[in-house]
Design a protein around this motif. Sequence first.
Motif, PDB file in Angstrom:
ATOM      1  N   THR A 122      30.310  31.636  44.564  1.00 59.15           N
ATOM      2  CA  THR A 122      31.051  31.152  43.391  1.00 59.15           C
ATOM      3  C   THR A 122      30.129  30.724  42.261  1.00 59.15           C
ATOM      4  O   THR A 122      30.380  31.068  41.089  1.00 59.15           O
ATOM      5  N   ASP A 160      29.170  33.668  40.284  1.00 61.57           N
ATOM      6  CA  ASP A 160      30.224  34.121  39.371  1.00 61.57           C
ATOM      7  C   ASP A 160      30.080  33.428  38.017  1.00 61.57           C
ATOM      8  O   ASP A 160      30.164  34.055  36.957  1.00 61.57           O
ATOM      9  N   GLU A 170      28.947  34.970  34.272  1.00 55.95           N
ATOM     10  CA  GLU A 170      29.718  34.729  33.053  1.00 55.95           C
ATOM     11  C   GLU A 170      28.847  34.114  31.965  1.00 55.95           C
ATOM     12  O   GLU A 170      28.884  34.522  30.795  1.00 55.95           O
ATOM     13  N   LYS A 194      33.956  44.008  43.108  1.00 53.72           N
ATOM     14  CA  LYS A 194      34.155  42.591  42.786  1.00 53.72           C
ATOM     15  C   LYS A 194      33.249  42.154  41.635  1.00 53.72           C
ATOM     16  O   LYS A 194      33.646  41.360  40.772  1.00 53.72           O
ATOM     17  N   GLN A 236      34.206  40.856  37.830  1.00 62.56           N
ATOM     18  CA  GLN A 236      33.626  39.653  37.234  1.00 62.56           C
ATOM     19  C   GLN A 236      33.013  39.940  35.868  1.00 62.56           C
ATOM     20  O   GLN A 236      33.150  39.155  34.928  1.00 62.56           O
ATOM     21  N   SER A 264      34.407  38.346  32.393  1.00 60.79           N
ATOM     22  CA  SER A 264      33.521  37.564  31.525  1.00 60.79           C
ATOM     23  C   SER A 264      33.579  38.065  30.087  1.00 60.79           C
ATOM     24  O   SER A 264      33.549  37.278  29.133  1.00 60.79           O
TER      25      SER A 264
END
Length: 725
Positions: free
Chosen positions: A635, A638, A642, A670, A674, A678
């Motif tokens: 996480t 992620d 971004e 995945k 992401q 973003s």
Amino acid sequence: MSKFFIFCLCSFSIIGSCVLADQVFSPPSIKVASGFEVRLAASDPIVKYPMMACFDDFGHLYVAESDGRNLTTRAAIERELPRFVRRLVDVDGDGVFDKSTIFADRMTMPEGGVWYNGALYIISAPYLWRLEDIDGDGVADKRDKILGTMEFDGRANQHGPYLGPNGRMYFSGGHFGYDLIGTDGTRSGFSRAAGIFSCWPDGTDVQVEGQGGVNPVDIVFTSNGDMLSTCAIFDSFGGKRHDALIHWMPGGLTQRVYGSPLLPETGFRLPATSRWGQVAPAGLIRYRGKIFGEAYQDTLFACHFNTRKVVNVRLESNNGSFVTVEKDFLSSDNIGFHPADILEDADGSLLLLDTGGWLSWGCPFSKKARPEIKGAIYRIQRKGVLGQQDPRGLRVLWDSINSKDLVYLLNDPRPAVRDKAIEVIITRDETILDVLSSLIIDSDDPVFRKRCLWAVSRFKSERSLVILRKALKDPDSGVRQVAARSLGRLKDLKALLPLSELLSDSSPSVRAASATAIGQLGDKNALSFLFNNLNPNDPIHTKHAFVYAIARIGDSTAVSSYLSDNISSFRQQIALRVLASIGGDLDSRRVIPLLRSPDSNVCQEARRLISSRKEMKGEIINIFHDIIKEEKIRTPDDELIEGIILAFAQDNRFQELLLDALSSKAIKPKIKVQILASLSFLDSLPDSLQSSIIIGLNHLEADVRMESLNIAQRFDVKENVLDAI
């Protein structure tokens, strides 16, 4: 016919016509607050288009005056040298000026002025000048350039100087460009961001005090040393231009800066103390006398050029700054009436300068020049109140008065006498400091103690510094502010520890003054004091003072250590902000983890810092490349993806990396989701990244296609989208 006569009607004083030197001048109808009256003090031919003015020690008035023309280029102004400084004298002491001489002719744009140490200091672009009358004939024989330079084009945009309570000269303007160089080589740097500047009277130690707005004008100081100014074009709010009254902080940027500032960005922009709309504020004074009554003492009078009035402004302390209570004091409905400056005479009356109807260049309300409408100078007095005797202290035996009596004159009700007392005090030897110290200790009047401290601060000696350090413990917050401000200006390194104790003072204004002073000391050992006392709940002006002090010390290595401070996210946020402002070496390994901070403010500052550091781009892009290839994405990664995308989405090399990643079969779906998610947080999607939508829409995974549709909808991208579907 007499030189003037007054008609009073209800709450208004209305000026009638008068004769001066056999020429008739018909003044406009003027309304003034109840209990006051207006007299004509000078008009054509004594004066025609007065703009700004100041008094000397004997009550002679020096008027920066226009010739009534609107020249619109620097070349034309330098060719014509059309403006001048006029010297007016009230020969018989009746309040009306009888004699006029040209004190300094052939000038560009003289605006403002202050009399100091036997000479007139005045801004007339491109220089700050010192003009001296050596032989006493009322004409300046000597003209010295104190500092320069400032660009100009005929629009009023340089004003001053004004003498601060610390003995420095302050001046304003600069939107047309400047590069101020002092006599000691100190330099502002080039900018077109207008602001407030200062130097010592000999032109040394040039400082940029604050920047913002288009045209800051008159400057005043409170008894505590707070600096305020009028400002034309503070910003545009709600689709309308706003002029303002500004409470400046050292190193402060206002909410809107027009041009590239020279000062570091603290993140805490100074708001308007009062928004006025499009009034073209000009002259400003703080009323220091008592003749007008307690209701007006220590209040401000501000000229509103466009709306043809003078406003009375009462300042009320509020959370480290001020709020205002305002009321109209004087006004006229006459289209040619334009109040440009206001000043307090020694007898407690006010002089108001109406420049007339000549101005059109740079004034959107004055579309047509009306030079046939002459200006004038008016005297505003309280009805039935006699002025003070010897208001300038001309009968005082200044050369022989003993030290104690001289210091007691700092509490005299006559402002001009108090000012003269300070100037005489600083000519005495340092034994007078013992008298000042003793009277400060014995006095229970904080106003008197502050005046004494301002005098002490002018000595710049070890004995004076000892007195100022002791005053940091004064029970009055205003006295503590004066002491802190003085010690900072004098760069007293021995004051660091006592100043640091005030960083947790109960008064936000004292905390701000102490932080500013510590920043002026420049001691790297002070950073821990500043960081440890940072408070996210402090008001804007106080938070600015702390951050500016940290930035001014400028130790990027020490500041970087606070990036690892996991106890206080606010300290991390401020460390990032300062590093973005001051530059210097930076360890990216300390910054990158903060992109994953749970505090959104820290994340935002980290992104801002990264995007400002071109030297980190390659390293961070490589880190991004490694992350998207990892087998398992956490996480925090992620959030890191971004953050990096938001920081570098405008970079061509990085854009190619993103498109390659979206097209690559080696990158997991995945990660692609992401990346696309973003991109949706950008303010706008670069044209070169619009193909990312097409790539995503042609992907086998439904989640990737759905995120691509979301981007198309977010940025309203329709071209080729239907074909891709």
